[in-house]
Design a protein around this motif. Sequence first.
Motif, PDB file in Angstrom:
ATOM      1  N   GLY A   1      46.528 -36.719  12.286  1.00 43.53           N
ATOM      2  CA  GLY A   1      46.256 -36.021  13.545  1.00 43.53           C
ATOM      3  C   GLY A   1      46.289 -34.512  13.385  1.00 43.53           C
ATOM      4  N   GLY A   2      45.296 -33.852  13.948  1.00 38.74           N
ATOM      5  CA  GLY A   2      45.309 -32.392  13.937  1.00 38.74           C
ATOM      6  C   GLY A   2      44.613 -31.758  12.749  1.00 38.74           C
ATOM      7  N   VAL A   3      44.042 -32.587  11.844  1.00 43.33           N
ATOM      8  CA  VAL A   3      43.341 -32.040  10.675  1.00 43.33           C
ATOM      9  C   VAL A   3      41.908 -32.532  10.693  1.00 43.33           C
ATOM     10  N   ARG A   4      40.974 -31.626  10.488  1.00 40.07           N
ATOM     11  CA  ARG A   4      39.570 -31.996  10.355  1.00 40.07           C
ATOM     12  C   ARG A   4      38.999 -31.377   9.083  1.00 40.07           C
TER      13      ARG A   4
ATOM     14  N   ALA B   1      39.312 -27.276   5.534  1.00 39.26           N
ATOM     15  CA  ALA B   1      40.172 -28.084   6.404  1.00 39.26           C
ATOM     16  C   ALA B   1      40.568 -27.194   7.572  1.00 39.26           C
ATOM     17  N   VAL B   2      40.420 -27.720   8.778  1.00 43.83           N
ATOM     18  CA  VAL B   2      40.752 -26.948   9.978  1.00 43.83           C
ATOM     19  C   VAL B   2      41.916 -27.636  10.696  1.00 43.83           C
ATOM     20  N   PHE B   3      42.905 -26.864  11.083  1.00 47.62           N
ATOM     21  CA  PHE B   3      44.033 -27.396  11.850  1.00 47.62           C
ATOM     22  C   PHE B   3      43.834 -27.006  13.304  1.00 47.62           C
ATOM     23  N   ASP B   4      43.882 -28.009  14.178  1.00 50.67           N
ATOM     24  CA  ASP B   4      43.617 -27.750  15.591  1.00 50.67           C
ATOM     25  C   ASP B   4      44.637 -26.783  16.186  1.00 50.67           C
ATOM     26  N   ALA B   5      45.861 -26.922  15.746  1.00 52.76           N
ATOM     27  CA  ALA B   5      46.925 -25.999  16.142  1.00 52.76           C
ATOM     28  C   ALA B   5      47.596 -25.528  14.857  1.00 52.76           C
ATOM     29  N   PRO B   6      48.310 -24.408  14.891  1.00 56.68           N
ATOM     30  CA  PRO B   6      48.954 -23.927  13.667  1.00 56.68           C
ATOM     31  C   PRO B   6      49.832 -25.007  13.033  1.00 56.68           C
TER      32      PRO B   6
ATOM     33  N   ALA C   1      35.186 -17.987  11.627  1.00 57.61           N
ATOM     34  CA  ALA C   1      34.564 -19.281  11.921  1.00 57.61           C
ATOM     35  C   ALA C   1      35.516 -20.202  12.693  1.00 57.61           C
ATOM     36  N   VAL C   2      36.793 -20.146  12.317  1.00 54.77           N
ATOM     37  CA  VAL C   2      37.782 -21.065  12.888  1.00 54.77           C
ATOM     38  C   VAL C   2      38.406 -20.483  14.155  1.00 54.77           C
ATOM     39  N   GLY C   3      38.450 -19.168  14.229  1.00 54.86           N
ATOM     40  CA  GLY C   3      39.071 -18.496  15.364  1.00 54.86           C
ATOM     41  C   GLY C   3      40.561 -18.321  15.155  1.00 54.86           C
ATOM     42  N   CYS C   4      40.920 -17.669  14.068  1.00 57.97           N
ATOM     43  CA  CYS C   4      42.338 -17.416  13.788  1.00 57.97           C
ATOM     44  C   CYS C   4      42.447 -16.103  13.029  1.00 57.97           C
ATOM     45  N   ALA C   5      43.660 -15.751  12.612  1.00 59.61           N
ATOM     46  CA  ALA C   5      43.853 -14.545  11.810  1.00 59.61           C
ATOM     47  C   ALA C   5      43.589 -14.879  10.331  1.00 59.61           C
ATOM     48  N   PRO C   6      43.066 -13.921   9.563  1.00 61.03           N
ATOM     49  CA  PRO C   6      42.819 -14.188   8.130  1.00 61.03           C
ATOM     50  C   PRO C   6      44.070 -14.685   7.408  1.00 61.03           C
TER      51      PRO C   6
ATOM     52  N   VAL D   1      49.814 -26.306  -5.131  1.00 64.16           N
ATOM     53  CA  VAL D   1      50.069 -27.490  -4.316  1.00 64.16           C
ATOM     54  C   VAL D   1      50.502 -26.979  -2.930  1.00 64.16           C
ATOM     55  N   LEU D   2      49.783 -27.412  -1.909  1.00 66.90           N
ATOM     56  CA  LEU D   2      50.121 -27.007  -0.543  1.00 66.90           C
ATOM     57  C   LEU D   2      50.399 -28.255   0.278  1.00 66.90           C
ATOM     58  N   LEU D   3      51.396 -28.176   1.125  1.00 68.31           N
ATOM     59  CA  LEU D   3      51.763 -29.279   2.011  1.00 68.31           C
ATOM     60  C   LEU D   3      51.719 -28.771   3.444  1.00 68.31           C
ATOM     61  N   PHE D   4      50.883 -29.406   4.274  1.00 68.89           N
ATOM     62  CA  PHE D   4      50.713 -28.993   5.659  1.00 68.89           C
ATOM     63  C   PHE D   4      51.270 -30.064   6.588  1.00 68.89           C
ATOM     64  N   ALA D   5      51.959 -29.659   7.629  1.00 63.63           N
ATOM     65  CA  ALA D   5      52.495 -30.608   8.610  1.00 63.63           C
ATOM     66  C   ALA D   5      52.039 -30.199  10.004  1.00 63.63           C
ATOM     67  N   THR D   6      51.271 -31.094  10.642  1.00 68.10           N
ATOM     68  CA  THR D   6      50.732 -30.756  11.963  1.00 68.10           C
ATOM     69  C   THR D   6      51.676 -31.116  13.104  1.00 68.10           C
ATOM     70  N   GLY D   7      52.536 -32.100  12.876  1.00 74.85           N
ATOM     71  CA  GLY D   7      53.484 -32.493  13.915  1.00 74.85           C
ATOM     72  C   GLY D   7      52.904 -33.349  15.033  1.00 74.85           C
ATOM     73  N   THR D   8      51.629 -33.735  14.909  1.00 78.18           N
ATOM     74  CA  THR D   8      50.997 -34.485  16.010  1.00 78.18           C
ATOM     75  C   THR D   8      51.551 -35.898  16.187  1.00 78.18           C
ATOM     76  N   ALA D   9      52.290 -36.393  15.212  1.00 71.49           N
ATOM     77  CA  ALA D   9      52.880 -37.730  15.355  1.00 71.49           C
ATOM     78  C   ALA D   9      53.933 -37.742  16.455  1.00 71.49           C
TER      79      ALA D   9
END
Lengths: 412, 412
Positions: B20-23, B42-47, B108-113, B240-248
């Motif tokens: 959830g939260g990753v496209r 990869a785009v995250f809907d929220a930070p 393109a995404v609408g965020c800060a660089p 290696v990067l690990l992203f956590a969206t928290g949408t769960a």
Amino acid sequence: MSDAISPLAPKSYPEMPAVGGVRFATAAAGIKYADRTDVLLAVFDAPAEVAGVFTRSRCPSAPVEWCRANLASGKARALMVNSGNANAFTGKKGAASTALSAELAATAVGCAPEEVYLASTGVIGEPLDAEKFRGVVDDLAGAANADAGRWLEAGKAIMTTDTFPKVATRRVDLGGVTVTLNGIAKGAGMIAPDMATMLSFLFTDAPIAAPVLQALLADAVGQSFNAITVDGDTSTSDTVLLFATGTAGGDPVREVADPRLEPFKQALAELSRELAHMVVKDGEGARKFVEVTVTGAESDASAKRIAFSIANSPLVKTAVAGEDANWGRVVMAVGKAGEPADRDRLAIWFGDVRVAVEGERDPDYSEEAATAVMRGETIPVRVDLGLGEGTATVWTCDLTKEYVTINGDYRS
Amino acid sequence: MSDAISPLAPKSYPEMPAVGGVRFATAAAGIKYADRTDVLLAVFDAPAEVAGVFTRSRCPSAPVEWCRANLASGKARALMVNSGNANAFTGKKGAASTALSAELAATAVGCAPEEVYLASTGVIGEPLDAEKFRGVVDDLAGAANADAGRWLEAGKAIMTTDTFPKVATRRVDLGGVTVTLNGIAKGAGMIAPDMATMLSFLFTDAPIAAPVLQALLADAVGQSFNAITVDGDTSTSDTVLLFATGTAGGDPVREVADPRLEPFKQALAELSRELAHMVVKDGEGARKFVEVTVTGAESDASAKRIAFSIANSPLVKTAVAGEDANWGRVVMAVGKAGEPADRDRLAIWFGDVRVAVEGERDPDYSEEAATAVMRGETIPVRVDLGLGEGTATVWTCDLTKEYVTINGDYRS
């Protein structure tokens, strides 16, 4: 012993003068193969002064332990070397084997077992049956002579995967007396600091006491046998021994600081480097000789570690094999060395062609010019770190499919 | 991308659930080759919370420096990865290129660089023209979606000399909520601790704060991505990067000691190991997967250094390629590691076959039994040092002629 001789083999061999007080003989003792010369005996007419440098492996071979234990006496009457079996990782059997080998040689030569130096090269982990030397060593002691031709024969007797024998000679003044320094070496794989299945035996008629010899040898080895790598793999059996018979005459040298020693020191350094280069040029599957020089490092030790990081990199070595001026892999190897380096001060040359400067591709970079260097037989690679005064040069060869072939079925 | 798929490639791929939260979206930007997918967005809907581990190279790539600088904020809105050019050793141009890349993606995404994470893999030393992303990245942002099929596509987009895409997934309980953890990776050569041209991106919908993520990731990497080697060569670009969206959903985890984390920790370790194993199994030219375990060392760190000395030895790796149970080379590699070892306490196994014990060949040694192990696809090598309690396991592959072929003309 491979069928094809390395393309980097010397075109001719020097005439090897005799070294007074040393006699040689070789024989086929059937250590591993039948009818193949696999034992070398050197006999000293009178006790020779001796010095030695050995592998730093934590799992040294039995002959390395034997030599180390006896070196304290500083005297040698014989040297026996075999190929076909390294007598390494052979447990208690290994020590029993060296003891019997030395005893048989001592009886044949007429000396104490502790005056016999031993070296073995070949397969690791298989017991060496020293009984095979019985009889053979008596014949060897009887046949040993000082013929000049024996040097090349001696070089051949110690070959394993080597494709050519390695001999070198120097004549030099020592306090008004001309002395001779001859050396033989073997090694083609499992070559790395410190050192490799690298055996080298150096002989001089100079009158130099053992403690002085030891200091000179340790110094020479650092810039030669300990500055080469074929595969980064260090053998259990590496041995360099230097014997001095003193038959040239003159006042014995008893102090390292003796000013008469300068020309000899230089000759020893040169001869060691010449033999070490031959080992690399006979590197398993080698087609290119690579000289890696690092300058501008924080210290000489740091420069040497970076130089070895480059020289041991499979990616750098395969690029050299492919005649590819892939300096990005040199950057990678500098970066992975873990030594002080500043990316944005780095400069890299292949031969005289500067390919990178200040952390990026040289603005005048010419792929053609760099590729022309890579097509040569000797590839000089230089890296300047721009940090300090530390420098080092090490030597290696390229990594080819033949290396894989040779080592993928060595035992079969 | 090589034509022939590694014989060690997985027989099938798991179904990758959405996180959830990753496209995702991929495109061909013509970085090095025309018409080849070479950009992943990869785009995250929220930070998203983010953690990272990078190469220890002293000459890191520009994207590695970019990510390191921004990681402190702990927030990510996008990840852009390209293959074809590593943007490494590109000096000031490299930094300008990452700045422009991030700016284009941010617009393109609408965020800060600074919320855009970057990774690049490919040739070192050639400037990366970030203008190539212009337009492309807008299309990508528009097209990004959460379709399950996008995961394999994402894995493919980041391949270089890889012969198969690398994806893995886990579902696990986190305080009563089921969370998903997905990962993709690339890497086939220049693989060594720490780490390799190894890129891996892990995504979870778990609600875990960045500092906790960082601790978990550092822990998982030590036993996975930092425990593998193909050639001992470390890239400038490992990330290696690990992203956590928290949408769960569920209460956010803010402490490493939070007991709810245990299953997630284990899943992260397993997933990391699975991806790391795939990297080794896709090692350039690899035909065998080798698991080296060292026990009885003085410490875990010492065990790991010895294990890597074995796993990086060209002579061990060519012996594995030749299906040769050449345990003498294992002894050699233990000896050269420079770590505490006592030859006469060493024992060595290939699979379940003990080949050596107490410093010599096992009295019951059977060459046939050992060779049978070597004929397998997975070769377990175990060394017990008999000194202490230190243990480590690392993974590598064999060294084949194909490795030399692939790396001898990579740039051409």
